[in-house]
Enzyme design. Structure first.
Site, mmCIF file in Angstrom:
data_model
loop_
_atom_site.group_PDB
_atom_site.id
_atom_site.type_symbol
_atom_site.label_atom_id
_atom_site.label_comp_id
_atom_site.label_asym_id
_atom_site.label_seq_id
_atom_site.Cartn_x
_atom_site.Cartn_y
_atom_site.Cartn_z
ATOM 1 N N PHE A 1 0.925 -0.988 0.192
ATOM 2 C CA PHE A 1 -0.004 0.108 -0.089
ATOM 3 C C PHE A 1 0.960 1.242 -0.072
ATOM 4 O O PHE A 1 1.791 1.598 0.917
ATOM 5 C CB PHE A 1 -0.804 0.038 1.448
ATOM 6 C CG PHE A 1 -2.176 -0.849 1.319
ATOM 7 C CD1 PHE A 1 -3.376 -0.426 0.846
ATOM 8 C CD2 PHE A 1 -2.017 -2.065 1.674
ATOM 9 C CE1 PHE A 1 -4.554 -0.989 0.934
ATOM 10 C CE2 PHE A 1 -3.163 -2.898 1.495
ATOM 11 C CZ PHE A 1 -4.252 -2.418 0.961
ATOM 12 N N ASP A 2 0.638 2.049 -0.915
ATOM 13 C CA ASP A 2 1.027 3.744 -0.694
ATOM 14 C C ASP A 2 0.599 4.179 0.606
ATOM 15 O O ASP A 2 -0.513 3.515 0.995
ATOM 16 C CB ASP A 2 0.531 4.240 -2.131
ATOM 17 C CG ASP A 2 1.102 5.729 -1.904
ATOM 18 O OD1 ASP A 2 2.238 6.108 -1.685
ATOM 19 O OD2 ASP A 2 0.265 6.635 -2.231
ATOM 20 N N LEU A 3 1.157 5.159 1.001
ATOM 21 C CA LEU A 3 0.361 5.814 2.319
ATOM 22 C C LEU A 3 -0.391 7.160 1.944
ATOM 23 O O LEU A 3 -1.442 6.964 2.291
ATOM 24 C CB LEU A 3 1.797 6.262 2.901
ATOM 25 C CG LEU A 3 1.285 6.910 4.571
ATOM 26 C CD1 LEU A 3 0.409 5.792 5.389
ATOM 27 C CD2 LEU A 3 2.700 7.200 5.273
#
Length: 213
Positions: A7-9
């Protein structure tokens, strides 16, 4: 094998606009640079901040490094707290963890800050590792960050999916031959994500769960 999910943040798990844009505005003011509009600054969320400053200052690396230091100072003091979690994300992460997925965060944000943010989130412990940019900026592009995550978790690209809101996430996934899922609740648009090679684009966390079904 159950798929690992990267996951990107910013723009994927959290809406970090206040902290990021506040830090840039503070930095430009401190350097005596005219302020930039929100519309001009929103594209800065996603790519490495160091690159955006270098472009703004016409390749002046020393000035860009000064700007990064000022931004980091302000982010350390308060910016890292200036965010909100997107609706339904905690439940989505819990569902994916319960289904047996291995979860990691892969972000262009400085790794120390990213870890601090995840440690403070109620669902942060669900992630096996948090991979972010190195302090000196030598590791900051999604391709390198994904490679680091694969290495830490002893995975191949075929074992993982990258989930993010900007083209950088999809380009990084494509460079590894990895599946990429673009999300539309962050800072990127559907056209941007599809052009960058997203396999799927979803409008909500519920749709993400369905796509991973």
């Amino acid at each position: 094998m159950t798929q690992a999910l990267f996951f990107d943040l910013d723009g994927t798990l959290i809406d970090s606009e206040p902290g990021i844009l506040g830090g840039i505005a503070h930095t430009l003011d401190a350097l005596g640079h005219p302020p930039l509009s929100r519309e001009a600054l929103l594209p800065w969320i996603g790519p490495p901040l160091r690159d955006s400053y270098e472009a703004l200052f016409d390749g002046d690396r020393a000035r860009a490094e000064q700007a990064v230091a000022l931004s980091r100072e302000r982010y350390d003091a308060r910016g890292w707290r200036e965010h909100s979690v997107y609706a339904d994300i905690p439940e989505t992460i819990a569902t994916l963890q319960a289904a047996g997925h291995r979860l990691a965060v892969v972000t262009s944000k400085n790794e120390g800050f990213a870890r601090r943010i995840l440690d403070a989130l109620p669902f942060g412990a669900a992630f096996e590792t948090v991979v972010g940019a190195s302090d000196d900026g030598t590791r900051r592009y999604k391709r390198e960050l994904i490679a680091e995550a694969l290495s830490r978790l002893a995975l191949t690209a075929a074992d993982a999916t990258m989930i993010g809101d900007r083209r950088y996430d999809m380009e990084g996934a494509r460079q590894h031959g990895m599946r990429g899922i673009g999300v539309l609740w962050g800072f990127g648009a559907a056209d941007e994500l599809r052009a960058a090679g997203a396999d799927v684009v979803v409008e909500s966390p519920a749709a993400l769960l369905a796509a991973l079904g």
